[in-house]
Design an enzyme around this catalytic site. Sequence first.
Site: not given
Length: 502
Positions: A262-264
């Site tokens: 994910s972006k995170r």
Amino acid sequence: MSKEVRVRFAPSPTGPLHIGGVRTALFNYLFAKHHNGKFILRIEDTDQTRFVEGAEDYIIESLKWLNLIPDEGVGFGGNYGSYKQSERKTIYQKHIEELVAKGKAYYAFDTAEELDDLRAKGEDAKEPFIYNWSTRNQLKNSLSLPENEVQSLIEKGTPYVIRFKIEKDRTILLDDLIRGKITIDTNTLDDKVLFKSDGMPTYHLANIVDDHLMEVTHVIRGEEWLPSMALHELLYEAFDWEAPRFAHLPLILKPEGKGKLSKRDGDKHGFPVFPLEWKTDEGLSKGYREEGYLPEAVLNMLALLGWNPGNDQEILTMDEMIAQFSLEKVSKSGARFSPEKSIWFNHQYIQQKRPNDLLPEFNTILQTFGLEANDELSLKVIELLKERANFVKDIAEQGKFFFEAPSTYDEKAVKKAWKDDSKEILEDFSALLQETDFTADALHQAMQTFVDTKEIGFGKIGMPLRLALVGALQGPDIPVIMELIGREETTKRIKSLINAQS
Ligand code: GLU
């Protein structure tokens, strides 16, 4: 002759393209080119609540940067347009009417509140509410209500949706090119909404109508769409259309292995998960392009996330990937993303480049350091330092001193390199330099003769000289540095160190 292969990449412009999406585009591209077919870009923008300004341009720019140029699509022309779903509303309208007329779809007037209420009650009773054969006759729709009431509700402008009527008690046999055979019991499916009262189709309707009209032969997409495959097959059947073949790609997993990348994860560990930088009010997400990755390296890295050519070849040119690509070699299980491996790929691709290819980026980075670029010197520095670099910016960082004399000297290095006799040694050596040819070979020879005649160890001249030239005790071979910066600059730098230490 068999049908021409036509595949599409169909992103929704809901934000920047994640590298998972880029990998989907790449696999579609490779498959199309392998079969001499067409690669289409379709923008699926029917969900206006999720529309994000700038996302469509971002997608197109990303594909261009990566050189995954669509044969047809938004911004690329083609005979099956418009390739943007928001411009095809009348087409979906006509098709949904056809399904209603055939009895395959029906109007439903239940309000969002009523449905929420039913869902909440279902949850309480531990029997999840599902809008299907088991409930539809008790709900407010054109199957349960008398025809005249349905007519009057529509005429009065009562909001409605159109739902697909999924048949009861059928076993659907699906055949995915990657997953193999899957059976689905239609009793587990719900009557999906195909059309909304705002006059827009949902993803499912628009997607299959377009794939049919655009003569798509293979649907290659992310695993998250596998649960929709049965519905899509049923929709093709309802229209009496031949369905394309489906292939659902495995997930790209976090570096730790579990869960979707994910972006995170990128933000946390400082690696990009987007091809290009993306700015929002909440901040900036890194992009492969801006971080200094070469598009070829990104594509090669992505190609091997879930696919391999069946041998241990890791570096593949685009032509090799096209020649060797097949869906049979795409794995069913998730592919772990490795930031280190991405850097390794970039390193490999940097090595393949000629200094001239890297020159513009190198000079631009020098300018951001406030240094004046000089093509002749830049090319030599790139050639010299490239071998250990992962990025062009590494070459610029490590080669800065070629373009500007040290303004300070590393303290520890001074302690180590500067001795009582260093001044005299440097002065004598500088005198020798005035008569030496400024080639690395001659300079190397001069240093050797110098230490031999003086009967001193090599470090006695090597260390202070390096300190004078670089400002620290690192960098490439001293004679090479001297050759590149020239006699005048070498002499000047020696003088400056002597002055600074006196
Ligand atoms: N618009 C869908 C997406 O954003 C496309 C899925 C498909 O390829 O069918 O991923």
